[in-house]
Design an enzyme around this catalytic site. Sequence first.
Site, PDB file in Angstrom:
ATOM      1  N   ASP A 155      41.233  46.161  35.836  1.00 40.49           N
ATOM      2  CA  ASP A 155      40.984  44.789  35.396  1.00 40.49           C
ATOM      3  C   ASP A 155      39.899  44.124  36.228  1.00 40.49           C
ATOM      4  O   ASP A 155      39.098  43.335  35.701  1.00 40.49           O
ATOM      5  CB  ASP A 155      42.271  43.966  35.451  1.00 40.49           C
ATOM      6  CG  ASP A 155      43.156  44.188  34.240  1.00 40.49           C
ATOM      7  OD1 ASP A 155      42.623  44.276  33.119  1.00 40.49           O
ATOM      8  OD2 ASP A 155      44.383  44.286  34.403  1.00 40.49           O
ATOM      9  N   GLU A 162      42.499  40.700  40.579  1.00 34.78           N
ATOM     10  CA  GLU A 162      41.951  41.555  39.521  1.00 34.78           C
ATOM     11  C   GLU A 162      41.026  40.801  38.579  1.00 34.78           C
ATOM     12  O   GLU A 162      40.792  41.233  37.449  1.00 34.78           O
ATOM     13  CB  GLU A 162      43.072  42.254  38.759  1.00 34.78           C
ATOM     14  CG  GLU A 162      44.195  41.363  38.284  1.00 34.78           C
ATOM     15  CD  GLU A 162      45.364  42.150  37.693  1.00 34.78           C
ATOM     16  OE1 GLU A 162      45.229  43.381  37.511  1.00 34.78           O
ATOM     17  OE2 GLU A 162      46.398  41.531  37.398  1.00 34.78           O
ATOM     18  N   HIS A 181      52.900  45.682  31.098  1.00 34.23           N
ATOM     19  CA  HIS A 181      52.322  46.615  30.136  1.00 34.23           C
ATOM     20  C   HIS A 181      53.376  47.438  29.402  1.00 34.23           C
ATOM     21  O   HIS A 181      53.063  48.480  28.832  1.00 34.23           O
ATOM     22  CB  HIS A 181      51.339  47.543  30.853  1.00 34.23           C
ATOM     23  CG  HIS A 181      50.191  46.828  31.481  1.00 34.23           C
ATOM     24  ND1 HIS A 181      49.249  46.125  30.750  1.00 34.23           N
ATOM     25  CD2 HIS A 181      49.830  46.679  32.786  1.00 34.23           C
ATOM     26  CE1 HIS A 181      48.359  45.594  31.570  1.00 34.23           C
ATOM     27  NE2 HIS A 181      48.694  45.900  32.811  1.00 34.23           N
TER      28      HIS A 181
END
Length: 254
Positions: free
Chosen positions: A175, A149, A44
Site C-alpha cells: 500500500d 502505508e 482483507h
Amino acid sequence: MTIKQALRSGELVLGTFVFEFATTGIGRLAAGAGARFVIFDAEHTGWGWETLGRVVATTRPTGAEPYIRVPTAERTQISRALDTGARGIMIPMVDSAGQARDVVRWAKYPPDGVRGAAFGVAHDDYAATDNVAYMRAANADTMVIAQIETVAGLESVEEIAAVDGVDVLWVGHFDLTNSMGIPGQFEHPDYLAALERVAKAASAAGKSAGFMAGSPQEAATLIAKGFRILAYGGDLWIYQAALRAGLSEVSGLG
C-alpha cells in the site's frame, strides 16, 4: 514477559499473520512453531466477530499474543476487537498524529482513554477480579500498532511515533508503494528511504518498527535497518510455498 516488555528491552520479536485458516488450531500451531504473536486479519478477509473471537480465544492460552488487524480506524472496531480478547490491535493507514491519538483513546480505559468497561467477559477470561487493577494492567499491556502505508502517514511518521500509547510503526509495504506512485517497486530508492525514515522515527521515539517479511533474506535486511518486530509471512502463503516445494521434490522422484 510481554511483547511490549521484550521490545523495550531491545529483543527481536517474531510472529506471523493469519488470513485464511480460521481454525481452533491455527494459533496453537503458530505458537508451537515459535511465533510470539499472531495477527488475525479482519481487513482483507470476510471474517466476522464470532470467527475472530474463536481464533483469539484458542490462541490466548498458548502464550502467543493474539492481535487483530481491524478494517478501519473506528471506535467500534477497536473496542470489539479488544473485547473479543485480542491483546493488541493493528490499525491500517494511519495518516496523522490526531488519528493515532484517537486510536489510543479508544483502546485504553480511563484515565488514559475512553474504552468502554465490561468485565467478566472474553477479554479478562470471564474472571471475577479487581476491575480497577485490571484496567491499569490492560492499559499497560495492550499493544497498539499503527500502520504507515500512505504518503500522508509517511510525511507525519515522526508525529505519529511521538503519540503516547502507540507502540509500533508497521510498514504496509504494498500500500505504501501504491500511495507513492511506485507500486511494487521495493528496490526503488524512495521506498528504501521510506523504510529508513520509519525505522529512524520509531527508534527516536522509543518505539519499534514492524514489517511482514516474506523470506528470511528480507527479514535480515529489515533487521539491519532497525526493524524489531516482524511477522514471518501469512498462513496461506506459507502453506502454498511448502506444498509447492514438497510436490516439486516428490514429482522429481518419478
